[in-house]
Design a protein around this motif. Structure first.
Motif, PDB file in Angstrom:
ATOM      1  N   TYR A  22       1.050  -1.098   0.407  1.00 21.33           N
ATOM      2  CA  TYR A  22      -0.111   0.002  -0.094  1.00 21.33           C
ATOM      3  C   TYR A  22       0.747   1.242   0.176  1.00 21.33           C
ATOM      4  N   ARG A  26       0.241   4.589  -2.818  1.00 19.54           N
ATOM      5  CA  ARG A  26       0.104   5.035  -2.646  1.00 19.54           C
ATOM      6  C   ARG A  26       1.763   6.653  -3.116  1.00 19.54           C
ATOM      7  N   ALA A 369      -5.133   6.308  -1.781  1.00 19.79           N
ATOM      8  CA  ALA A 369      -4.437   5.947  -3.028  1.00 19.79           C
ATOM      9  C   ALA A 369      -4.087   6.891  -4.730  1.00 19.79           C
ATOM     10  N   GLY A 409      -4.530  -2.191  -7.340  1.00 16.82           N
ATOM     11  CA  GLY A 409      -4.439  -1.440  -5.977  1.00 16.82           C
ATOM     12  C   GLY A 409      -5.732  -1.814  -5.078  1.00 16.82           C
ATOM     13  N   CYS A 413      -5.613  -3.147  -1.295  1.00 17.45           N
ATOM     14  CA  CYS A 413      -6.491  -2.817   0.142  1.00 17.45           C
ATOM     15  C   CYS A 413      -7.885  -3.134   0.548  1.00 17.45           C
TER      16      CYS A 413
END
Ligand code: PLP
Length: 424
Positions: A22, A26, A369, A409, A413
């Motif tokens: 993560y 980001r 993000a 992504g 998450c």
């Protein structure tokens, strides 16, 4: 169905791994958007031929109506004929309107609230409570129409064959305040389910305490196939008439995701009594629809086969995006026990279920993000998902490479939120 959760043994490792993933995500400073089911620019380009139509000089329709002038509340017959075939309804029972079927749905309920419907005792607005069954997860704008008109919403579960008809039947049998329900019969938003003929028959025949019960049968994705298995929608109007409830179903559709959502044509198919009722109230509001646009669409497609061929071009553009969603979710989340998702054969959405209590967290993590997802809860009435577990994914708008990055992504998450939940 098994409860989604991360096994306690794996939680600490997954947490450490996904925290790192993560942080990397980001650091990429992404700006990606999987929120709304809009066609991509490449899809819109498929309909650019509309800008050259109607061909100059062709201002009259086949029955001599000058499309430039007032009138013709039913809409242009040559266009209605094409869509009557596609929607499997009699052309006399099909009205073509302006841009956007949501307007027709809103106005149906607004007219019902103000004036009542055929077979009803009074305007719905004079009832103490008007309730709608809302199969959930469902389409947020259906719920917004109910909310705007003060219609109370009661969620009922979805099944792979459409709304849970037994749950609906049990509720409508005794409660006269339940005046209707929403159904998206084909490739539903968001779970892609398809109403079988058995479910359709049950819904149109079930005894209802309200004499003026209506099903808003929103066939928004009737021709929006993603595979060779092009499902045929159940004949809701025919089945309803057969069951002795011809007035129960009003069907909606549009060209929003066939040509241009900003300049399309909407359709309403209904029993003769419902259509006469709708047109009576519509006549106070409009002298006639945009028939130039109707003619433009009729010339662009030629016939129903023209629409089918056009939809195959859409499929060529968007099927790879759905395939990418499926592949990335399988690679990243398959076998982890933290997610389950749909593999639709058509429509615009993938419905993703995550560990209960983490959907809002997943959406917040993605947002931080740079990946915009539809707000958690929006697939439920009042924006309240009772288990905070469902997320709607809409992969059609971004280019394929962005869908791939965004989905990777999202998977990060989902795993991170699951690990956080498991480690408390
Ligand atoms: N109905 C459903 C189920 C939808 O998903 C959408 C758009 O996402 C619509 C209706 C909107 O239809 P229209 O553009 O014809 O108003």
């Amino acid at each position: 169905m098994t409860t989604l959760a991360l096994s306690p043994d794996a939680a600490a490792t997954v947490l450490a791994e996904q925290q790192e993933a993560y942080a990397d995500l980001r650091a990429r400073n992404l700006t990606l958007d999987l929120t709304r089911g809009k066609p991509s620019a490449e899809q819109l380009d498929l309909s650019d031929g509309l800008f050259a139509l109607p061909a100059p000089g062709t201002v009259a329709s086949e029955n001599g109506v000058d499309v430039r002038n007032y009138g013709g509340l039913d809409g242009l017959v040559e266009l209605r004929r094409i869509f009557a075939e596609l929607l499997d309804v009699p052309v006399e029972q099909l009205l073509a309107g302006g841009n956007g079927s949501l307007t027709l749905m809103h106005d149906t309920l607004a007219f019902a609230t103000l004036f009542g419907v055929p077979g009803g005792e009074r305007p719905w607005g004079r009832e103490e409570t008007v309730t709608f069954l809302c199969p959930s997860p469902g389409y947020d704008r259906h719920f917004a129409v109910c909310e705007a008109l003060g219609i109370r919403m009661v969620p009922i579960p979805m099944t792979p064959d459409g709304p849970d008809a037994e749950a609906a039947a049990a509720l409508v049998a005794d409660d006269p305040s339940i005046k209707g329900m929403w159904v998206v019969p084909t490739y539903a938003n968001p779970d892609g389910s398809v109403v079988t003929t058995e479910v359709a028959r049950r819904l149109v025949s079930m005894p209802t305490a309200a004499p003026d019960f209506r099903i808003l049968w929103d066939n928004a994705y009737a021709v929006h196939h993603l595979t060779d298995d092009e499902v045929v929608s159940a004949d809701a109007l025919g089945l309803a008439a057969e069951a002795g409830h011809a007035d129960r179903v009003l069907m909606y559709a549009s060209t929003s995701k066939i040509t241009f959502p900003g300049a399309g044509v909407s359709f309403l198919a209904a029993s003769p009594a419902n259509l006469a009722w709708y047109k009576k109230h519509l006549a106070a509001q409009s002298i006639g629809p945009d028939k130039v646009n109707h003619l433009r669409h009729a010339q662009f497609f030629g016939d129903a086969e023209g629409v089918r061929a056009h939809m195959r071009k859409h499929r060529d553009v968007i099927a790879p995006k759905f395939a990418a969603v499926e592949q990335i979710l399988t690679e990243r989340l398959g076998g982890t026990g933290v997610a389950r998702w749909t593999t639709p054969k058509g429509g615009y959405f993938v419905s993703l279920d995550v560990v209960p209590g983490t959907a809002a967290r997943v959406v917040a993590l993605a947002k931080d993000a740079g990946i915009a997802l539809t707000p958690a809860g929006s697939t439920y009435p009042y924006g309240q998902d009772p288990v905070d577990g469902n997320i709607r994914l809409a992969p059609t708008l971004p280019p394929l490479d962005e869908v791939e990055v965004a989905m990777d992504g999202v998977a990060t998450c989902v795993l991170l939120a699951a690990a956080e939940a498991a480690t408390g």
